[in-house]
Design a protein around this motif. Sequence first.
Motif, PDB file in Angstrom:
ATOM      1  N   GLN A  63       0.864   3.248  -3.086  1.00 49.32           N
ATOM      2  CA  GLN A  63      -0.402   3.895  -3.431  1.00 49.32           C
ATOM      3  C   GLN A  63      -0.750   5.035  -2.481  1.00 49.32           C
ATOM      4  O   GLN A  63      -1.827   5.625  -2.594  1.00 49.32           O
ATOM      5  CB  GLN A  63      -1.534   2.859  -3.434  1.00 49.32           C
ATOM      6  N   LYS A 118      -4.571   5.345  -2.545  1.00 50.45           N
ATOM      7  CA  LYS A 118      -5.238   5.407  -3.849  1.00 50.45           C
ATOM      8  C   LYS A 118      -5.856   4.048  -4.156  1.00 50.45           C
ATOM      9  O   LYS A 118      -5.168   3.032  -4.177  1.00 50.45           O
ATOM     10  CB  LYS A 118      -4.197   5.788  -4.901  1.00 50.45           C
ATOM     11  N   SER A 119      -7.161   4.021  -4.392  1.00 55.84           N
ATOM     12  CA  SER A 119      -7.852   2.752  -4.580  1.00 55.84           C
ATOM     13  C   SER A 119      -8.133   2.423  -6.041  1.00 55.84           C
ATOM     14  O   SER A 119      -8.504   1.297  -6.362  1.00 55.84           O
ATOM     15  CB  SER A 119      -9.172   2.748  -3.795  1.00 55.84           C
ATOM     16  N   HIS A 120      -7.984   3.400  -6.938  1.00 52.53           N
ATOM     17  CA  HIS A 120      -8.132   3.133  -8.367  1.00 52.53           C
ATOM     18  C   HIS A 120      -7.244   4.091  -9.156  1.00 52.53           C
ATOM     19  O   HIS A 120      -6.789   5.105  -8.638  1.00 52.53           O
ATOM     20  CB  HIS A 120      -9.599   3.242  -8.817  1.00 52.53           C
ATOM     21  N   GLY A 121      -7.026   3.772 -10.403  1.00 51.78           N
ATOM     22  CA  GLY A 121      -5.993   4.433 -11.191  1.00 51.78           C
ATOM     23  C   GLY A 121      -6.121   5.926 -11.346  1.00 51.78           C
ATOM     24  O   GLY A 121      -5.117   6.633 -11.425  1.00 51.78           O
ATOM     25  N   ARG A 122      -7.352   6.457 -11.391  1.00 47.89           N
ATOM     26  CA  ARG A 122      -7.537   7.883 -11.659  1.00 47.89           C
ATOM     27  C   ARG A 122      -7.843   8.694 -10.404  1.00 47.89           C
ATOM     28  O   ARG A 122      -8.156   9.881 -10.494  1.00 47.89           O
ATOM     29  CB  ARG A 122      -8.659   8.070 -12.680  1.00 47.89           C
ATOM     30  N   GLN A 123      -7.764   8.087  -9.248  1.00 51.05           N
ATOM     31  CA  GLN A 123      -8.110   8.800  -8.013  1.00 51.05           C
ATOM     32  C   GLN A 123      -7.075   9.870  -7.693  1.00 51.05           C
ATOM     33  O   GLN A 123      -5.882   9.604  -7.614  1.00 51.05           O
ATOM     34  CB  GLN A 123      -8.212   7.814  -6.842  1.00 51.05           C
ATOM     35  N   GLN A 151       0.811  -1.214   0.000  1.00 44.53           N
ATOM     36  CA  GLN A 151       0.000   0.000   0.000  1.00 44.53           C
ATOM     37  C   GLN A 151       0.850   1.272   0.000  1.00 44.53           C
ATOM     38  O   GLN A 151       0.360   2.337  -0.375  1.00 44.53           O
ATOM     39  CB  GLN A 151      -0.944   0.004   1.199  1.00 44.53           C
TER      40      GLN A 151
END
Length: 205
Positions: A154, A169-174, A151
Amino acid sequence: MERRLALELASTIRHDGDGGVTDDLTTTHGVTRWIQTQADLLAGHVPVGETAADEDLRMEIVELRRAVRALFARAVSPTPPSPADARELMPADHALAYLNTVAARETVVPQMDWPPDGAPTVRLLSAENDPTVRLVAALARAAIDFLSGPQRTQLRACSAPRCVRYFVKSHGRQEWCKPSCGNRARAARHYQRQRMTAEGSSTPS
Protein backbone atom coordinates in the motif's frame (compact mmCIF):
# COMPACT_ATOMS: atom_id res chain seq x y z
CA MET A 1 3.53 0.90 15.58
CA GLU A 2 7.33 0.73 15.31
CA ARG A 3 6.97 0.23 11.56
CA ARG A 4 5.92 3.89 11.40
CA LEU A 5 9.54 4.76 12.12
CA ALA A 6 10.42 3.82 8.54
CA LEU A 7 7.90 6.30 7.14
CA GLU A 8 8.95 8.95 9.64
CA LEU A 9 12.59 8.54 8.61
CA ALA A 10 11.77 8.73 4.89
CA SER A 11 9.62 11.81 5.55
CA THR A 12 12.53 13.84 6.91
CA ILE A 13 12.88 14.88 3.27
CA ARG A 14 9.72 16.88 2.64
CA HIS A 15 8.08 19.78 0.83
CA ASP A 16 8.96 23.04 2.59
CA GLY A 17 5.65 24.79 1.87
CA ASP A 18 7.26 27.31 -0.49
CA GLY A 19 7.77 25.19 -3.58
CA GLY A 20 11.05 23.62 -2.50
CA VAL A 21 12.32 20.63 -0.55
CA THR A 22 13.75 20.68 2.96
CA ASP A 23 15.82 18.12 4.84
CA ASP A 24 15.27 17.79 8.59
CA LEU A 25 18.59 15.98 9.02
CA THR A 26 21.01 18.56 7.64
CA THR A 27 22.41 19.43 11.09
CA THR A 28 23.15 17.54 14.27
CA HIS A 29 20.61 19.75 16.04
CA GLY A 30 17.99 18.76 13.49
CA VAL A 31 18.77 15.08 13.98
CA THR A 32 18.56 15.40 17.77
CA ARG A 33 15.21 17.19 17.46
CA TRP A 34 13.90 14.48 15.09
CA ILE A 35 15.01 11.69 17.45
CA GLN A 36 13.20 13.40 20.32
CA THR A 37 9.99 13.70 18.31
CA GLN A 38 10.09 9.91 17.80
CA ALA A 39 10.28 9.23 21.54
CA ASP A 40 7.07 7.17 21.63
CA LEU A 41 8.14 4.98 18.71
CA LEU A 42 11.66 4.52 20.07
CA ALA A 43 10.57 3.76 23.64
CA GLY A 44 12.25 0.59 24.84
CA HIS A 45 15.07 0.89 22.32
CA VAL A 46 17.07 3.93 23.37
CA PRO A 47 16.97 6.57 26.13
CA VAL A 48 15.79 9.31 23.78
CA GLY A 49 16.08 12.08 26.34
CA GLU A 50 19.79 11.36 26.73
CA THR A 51 20.57 11.01 23.01
CA ALA A 52 22.24 13.99 21.35
CA ALA A 53 23.44 13.47 17.80
CA ASP A 54 27.02 14.11 16.75
CA GLU A 55 28.16 14.29 13.14
CA ASP A 56 28.95 10.56 12.95
CA LEU A 57 25.45 9.62 14.09
CA ARG A 58 23.92 12.18 11.74
CA MET A 59 25.76 10.68 8.77
CA GLU A 60 24.75 7.15 9.77
CA ILE A 61 21.08 8.08 9.95
CA VAL A 62 21.24 9.99 6.66
CA GLU A 63 22.84 6.99 4.93
CA LEU A 64 20.21 4.70 6.42
CA ARG A 65 17.54 7.04 5.10
CA ARG A 66 19.10 6.80 1.64
CA ALA A 67 18.78 3.03 1.82
CA VAL A 68 15.19 3.19 3.06
CA ARG A 69 14.12 5.64 0.35
CA ALA A 70 15.81 3.52 -2.33
CA LEU A 71 13.84 0.49 -1.16
CA PHE A 72 10.66 2.56 -0.97
CA ALA A 73 11.26 3.52 -4.59
CA ARG A 74 11.57 -0.17 -5.43
CA ALA A 75 8.38 -0.93 -3.51
CA VAL A 76 6.26 1.60 -5.46
CA SER A 77 7.66 0.58 -8.86
CA PRO A 78 6.57 0.66 -11.67
CA THR A 79 4.93 3.94 -10.62
CA PRO A 80 7.39 6.82 -10.24
CA PRO A 81 9.27 7.25 -6.95
CA SER A 82 9.43 10.46 -4.96
CA PRO A 83 10.98 13.14 -7.18
CA ALA A 84 13.15 14.42 -4.31
CA ASP A 85 15.91 11.89 -4.95
CA ALA A 86 14.72 9.89 -7.97
CA ARG A 87 17.88 10.70 -9.94
CA GLU A 88 20.33 9.78 -7.21
CA LEU A 89 18.89 6.69 -5.59
CA MET A 90 21.18 4.16 -3.94
CA PRO A 91 21.14 0.90 -5.96
CA ALA A 92 18.49 -1.38 -4.48
CA ASP A 93 20.87 -4.30 -3.84
CA HIS A 94 23.28 -1.97 -2.05
CA ALA A 95 20.40 -0.51 -0.03
CA LEU A 96 19.20 -3.97 0.99
CA ALA A 97 22.68 -5.08 2.07
CA TYR A 98 23.21 -1.85 4.01
CA LEU A 99 19.86 -2.16 5.81
CA ASN A 100 20.59 -5.74 6.86
CA THR A 101 24.11 -4.82 8.02
CA VAL A 102 22.89 -1.96 10.20
CA ALA A 103 20.12 -4.09 11.72
CA ALA A 104 22.68 -6.78 12.60
CA ARG A 105 24.83 -4.39 14.63
CA GLU A 106 22.65 -4.92 17.69
CA THR A 107 22.28 -8.33 19.26
CA VAL A 108 18.81 -8.81 20.72
CA VAL A 109 17.54 -11.81 22.65
CA PRO A 110 13.90 -12.78 23.22
CA GLN A 111 12.64 -12.99 26.78
CA MET A 112 9.27 -14.52 27.60
CA ASP A 113 7.06 -13.37 30.47
CA TRP A 114 4.18 -15.60 31.55
CA PRO A 115 2.18 -14.34 34.53
CA PRO A 116 0.08 -16.91 36.44
CA ASP A 117 -3.16 -15.22 35.45
CA GLY A 118 -2.36 -14.18 31.89
CA ALA A 119 -1.03 -15.15 28.50
CA PRO A 120 2.68 -15.33 27.71
CA THR A 121 4.31 -12.32 26.08
CA VAL A 122 7.70 -11.88 24.43
CA ARG A 123 9.98 -8.86 24.51
CA LEU A 124 13.38 -8.33 22.97
CA LEU A 125 16.28 -7.34 25.21
CA SER A 126 19.36 -5.69 23.82
CA ALA A 127 22.87 -6.92 24.53
CA GLU A 128 24.30 -3.64 23.18
CA ASN A 129 25.48 -0.90 25.53
CA ASP A 130 26.04 1.85 22.95
CA PRO A 131 22.77 3.82 22.60
CA THR A 132 23.67 5.12 19.14
CA VAL A 133 24.15 1.58 17.83
CA ARG A 134 20.81 0.63 19.36
CA LEU A 135 19.18 3.66 17.73
CA VAL A 136 20.31 3.03 14.14
CA ALA A 137 19.67 -0.71 14.50
CA ALA A 138 16.13 0.01 15.71
CA LEU A 139 15.53 2.25 12.71
CA ALA A 140 16.85 -0.43 10.36
CA ARG A 141 14.69 -3.13 11.95
CA ALA A 142 11.63 -0.88 11.66
CA ALA A 143 12.31 -0.51 7.93
CA ILE A 144 12.77 -4.27 7.55
CA ASP A 145 9.49 -4.90 9.41
CA PHE A 146 7.68 -2.37 7.25
CA LEU A 147 9.06 -3.56 3.90
CA SER A 148 8.47 -7.24 4.72
CA GLY A 149 4.93 -6.61 5.99
CA PRO A 150 1.54 -6.06 4.37
CA GLN A 151 1.81 -2.25 4.33
CA ARG A 152 4.51 -2.42 1.65
CA THR A 153 1.90 -3.15 -1.02
CA GLN A 154 0.00 0.00 0.00
CA LEU A 155 3.06 2.28 -0.11
CA ARG A 156 2.75 5.14 -2.59
CA ALA A 157 4.73 8.20 -3.65
CA CYS A 158 2.43 11.21 -3.51
CA SER A 159 1.83 12.50 -7.04
CA ALA A 160 0.69 16.00 -6.07
CA PRO A 161 2.74 18.89 -7.50
CA ARG A 162 5.84 19.61 -5.43
CA CYS A 163 5.13 16.85 -2.87
CA VAL A 164 7.96 14.39 -2.22
CA ARG A 165 6.40 12.24 0.51
CA TYR A 166 5.80 8.52 0.63
CA PHE A 167 2.60 7.40 2.34
CA VAL A 168 0.58 4.28 3.09
CA LYS A 169 -2.68 4.17 1.15
CA SER A 170 -5.47 3.82 3.70
CA HIS A 171 -8.45 3.39 1.35
CA GLY A 172 -9.05 2.26 -2.20
CA ARG A 173 -9.34 5.63 -3.93
CA GLN A 174 -6.60 7.52 -2.09
CA GLU A 175 -4.19 9.21 -4.50
CA TRP A 176 -2.40 11.72 -2.28
CA CYS A 177 -0.77 11.76 1.14
CA LYS A 178 -3.07 14.43 2.62
CA PRO A 179 -6.09 16.55 1.61
CA SER A 180 -4.02 19.67 0.86
CA CYS A 181 -2.04 17.69 -1.71
CA GLY A 182 -5.31 16.53 -3.27
CA ASN A 183 -6.51 20.14 -3.51
CA ARG A 184 -3.25 21.21 -5.11
CA ALA A 185 -3.35 18.32 -7.61
CA ARG A 186 -6.96 19.05 -8.60
CA ALA A 187 -6.15 22.76 -9.01
CA ALA A 188 -3.18 21.88 -11.23
CA ARG A 189 -5.32 19.57 -13.36
CA HIS A 190 -8.00 22.25 -13.69
CA TYR A 191 -5.41 24.83 -14.73
CA GLN A 192 -3.93 22.42 -17.28
CA ARG A 193 -7.37 21.70 -18.78
CA GLN A 194 -8.16 25.41 -19.04
CA ARG A 195 -4.80 26.08 -20.65
CA MET A 196 -5.26 23.31 -23.22
CA THR A 197 -8.78 24.58 -24.00
CA ALA A 198 -7.48 28.12 -24.43
CA GLU A 199 -4.64 26.98 -26.67
CA GLY A 200 -7.04 24.88 -28.73
CA SER A 201 -9.47 27.77 -29.25
CA SER A 202 -6.65 30.10 -30.34
CA THR A 203 -5.27 27.70 -32.95
CA PRO A 204 -5.92 29.04 -36.47
CA SER A 205 -8.32 26.90 -38.51
